[in-house]
Design an enzyme around this catalytic site. Sequence first.
Site, PDB file in Angstrom:
ATOM      1  N   GLU A  52       5.144  50.766  90.006  1.00  0.00           N
ATOM      2  CA  GLU A  52       3.818  51.209  89.576  1.00  0.00           C
ATOM      3  C   GLU A  52       2.794  51.005  90.690  1.00  0.00           C
ATOM      4  OE1 GLU A  52       3.859  50.527  84.789  1.00  0.00           O
ATOM      5  OE2 GLU A  52       3.841  48.733  86.044  1.00  0.00           O
ATOM      6  N   GLU A  73      11.948  49.367  82.872  1.00  0.00           N
ATOM      7  CA  GLU A  73      11.452  48.706  81.665  1.00  0.00           C
ATOM      8  C   GLU A  73      12.221  49.070  80.398  1.00  0.00           C
ATOM      9  OE1 GLU A  73       7.871  48.971  84.464  1.00  0.00           O
ATOM     10  OE2 GLU A  73       9.613  50.207  83.934  1.00  0.00           O
TER      11      GLU A  73
END
Length: 208
Positions: A52, A73
């Site tokens: 990210e 994730e």
Amino acid sequence: MSLGDTPDALDEFAHDLPDGVNVFQALGELLRHQPQVTIIKLAGMARGGGAEFVASADMTFAAIGRAGIGQVEALMGIVPGGGGTQYLATRVGRNRALEAVLSADLYDAKTAERYGWVNRAVPADELDDIVDRLARNIAALPEGVIAAAKRAIPPEDLAEGLLRENDAWTGQIIRPAAAQLIRDGLAHGAQTPDGERDLEGLLRRLAG
């Protein structure tokens, strides 16, 4: 903070900030809106929050044979919660963003370049020279050019999307299954150098 306290800990680190984003998203947005040009040299593995962070920068150059990037994730029972879903969609499109999030695979430099996740995949021994030369050339531009370019090509407004991402993330991380998967991952060494080398494999074995 223990993983067993994850639901309560959300009050500390995943609450909404005044501008409507959580603290992880706020970090990415801070980087995205810097007046300077931000360039990342990726010569290792960037997963989860690291991926990210990479996607929030203005430019990324990845070393062939050494760089890898992925959003893992889903293997922990959650979705990216630090801007990853939004940054990915703006870079690679919705279809490939869904692929990256739901496959939870590690993408090599050349694939990441082909998808648009990074600017360029370059030979590892040329990474420093290529990025340093670019940075020097940008720094040498006449005064005002950088600011003018960043005004003309502004970061996309992701406010609504970040709110949707935060809702999705908080909705998953409070589930017992997610807390158990995260706890099991740490117990099996996901945070160690050996665990990092095959993080996706380790998490898939636990999730299975």
